[in-house]
Scaffold this active site. Sequence first.
Site, PDB file in Angstrom:
ATOM      1  N   LYS A   1      33.828  27.589  13.678  1.00 34.06           N
ATOM      2  CA  LYS A   1      33.380  26.583  14.371  1.00 34.06           C
ATOM      3  C   LYS A   1      31.890  27.020  15.022  1.00 34.06           C
ATOM      4  O   LYS A   1      30.999  26.354  14.991  1.00 34.06           O
ATOM      5  CB  LYS A   1      34.334  25.988  15.495  1.00 34.06           C
ATOM      6  CG  LYS A   1      35.549  25.144  14.861  1.00 34.06           C
ATOM      7  CD  LYS A   1      36.522  25.533  15.704  1.00 34.06           C
ATOM      8  CE  LYS A   1      37.958  24.778  15.134  1.00 34.06           C
ATOM      9  NZ  LYS A   1      39.048  24.817  15.848  1.00 34.06           N
TER      10      LYS A   1
ATOM     11  N   GLN B   1      41.398  25.982  21.617  1.00 29.66           N
ATOM     12  CA  GLN B   1      42.291  26.390  20.408  1.00 29.66           C
ATOM     13  C   GLN B   1      43.795  26.638  20.641  1.00 29.66           C
ATOM     14  O   GLN B   1      44.205  27.070  21.341  1.00 29.66           O
ATOM     15  CB  GLN B   1      41.744  27.657  19.895  1.00 29.66           C
ATOM     16  CG  GLN B   1      41.954  27.914  18.394  1.00 29.66           C
ATOM     17  CD  GLN B   1      41.518  27.128  17.531  1.00 29.66           C
ATOM     18  OE1 GLN B   1      40.398  26.878  17.387  1.00 29.66           O
ATOM     19  NE2 GLN B   1      42.137  26.747  16.630  1.00 29.66           N
TER      20      GLN B   1
ATOM     21  N   ASP C   1      38.143  17.219  20.850  1.00 31.19           N
ATOM     22  CA  ASP C   1      39.284  17.248  19.716  1.00 31.19           C
ATOM     23  C   ASP C   1      40.151  16.155  19.656  1.00 31.19           C
ATOM     24  O   ASP C   1      41.061  15.856  18.990  1.00 31.19           O
ATOM     25  CB  ASP C   1      40.219  18.585  20.180  1.00 31.19           C
ATOM     26  CG  ASP C   1      40.010  19.749  19.173  1.00 31.19           C
ATOM     27  OD1 ASP C   1      39.847  19.630  17.877  1.00 31.19           O
ATOM     28  OD2 ASP C   1      40.591  20.800  19.394  1.00 31.19           O
TER      29      ASP C   1
END
Length: 287
Positions: A53, A97, A120
């Site tokens: 990322k 994450q 996200d």
Amino acid sequence: MPAKILDGKKLSEKILEELQEQAMELKQKGIIPCLAVVLAGERPDSRLYVKKKQEACKKIGIESKTVFLPEKVSEKELIKEIEKLNSDNSVHGILVQLPLPMHIKQEKIVNAVSPKKDVDGFSAENLGLVAQGIETFASCTAKGIIRLIESTGIKIMGKNACIINHSIVVGKPLALMLLHRNATVSICHRATKNISDFTKKADILVSAVGKKNFVPAEIVKPGAIVIDAGIFLEGKKVFGDIDFEPVKKIASWIAPVPGGVGPMTVACLMENTIIAAKAFASKKWEK
Ligand code: NAP
């Protein structure tokens, strides 16, 4: 005729090129798009994903910052870090994450991220909006899979779709997005009896289990679009869920691992970050 390959790498590069231009335009107007990643613990796979990322951010001109927290971090400390990022005007997107250490409640953490920065798409607000057909901050993996399917030119409306996965990362948002496009959707998971009853009817089959060769050719409908979103690491080699070579012989399209869903997920994360930065910019200019 063997299946055509759904080349996620090529498609993602095209998306990243466009985003690079948009990042440049934002910079010219004084906004440097920025993604903050929060990583709790030492999982090597999570570290690898975070690195990918960061590399994508660098490639297109998004600033990235990573907050590393120890495995033993408390829920309270983790939320405090997220709140700091929520109120930091130089940060436009926040990603925590997953998976989180076992002692931390995932729902609490994903809901602590400001919905405006939730790139996200895991917060209750953004997942709820996806249920209403508003996909601005939909899960990056689900968005990436939809883009791959749409790139075939085959209409989703009226198709039978089967997803093997029911997480908030893949299965739930993807099912909503396919429903929104008028597919008939089945979601399978560990408690599903006779998964093949569902997969054999699927014109669109998506698997995200994380088990090598979980989907053999015998349970795939001939002519199906097959998307492999699973990741199974064997040493340094990466495998997906689909028994690739035999399934390729009967499917119409197939997204491989690596080079299918993975790069599309990263590209959609970059896209969501640019969307968040643009929304921040337009609010700033309104004032
Ligand atoms: P997860 O929550 O662990 O999802 C695994 C899913 O597989 C669950 O829904 C689970 O059902 C189901 N499952 C496990 N064993 C099964 C079985 N024997 N039969 C039927 N279903 C079974 O993890 P996740 O975050 O959604 O990720 C799933 C996979 O996708 C992982 O391999 C991950 O690395 C990969 N992934 C890839 C990308 C990418 O960008 N390429 C992005 C996200 C995730 P239960 O919950 O009922 O156990």
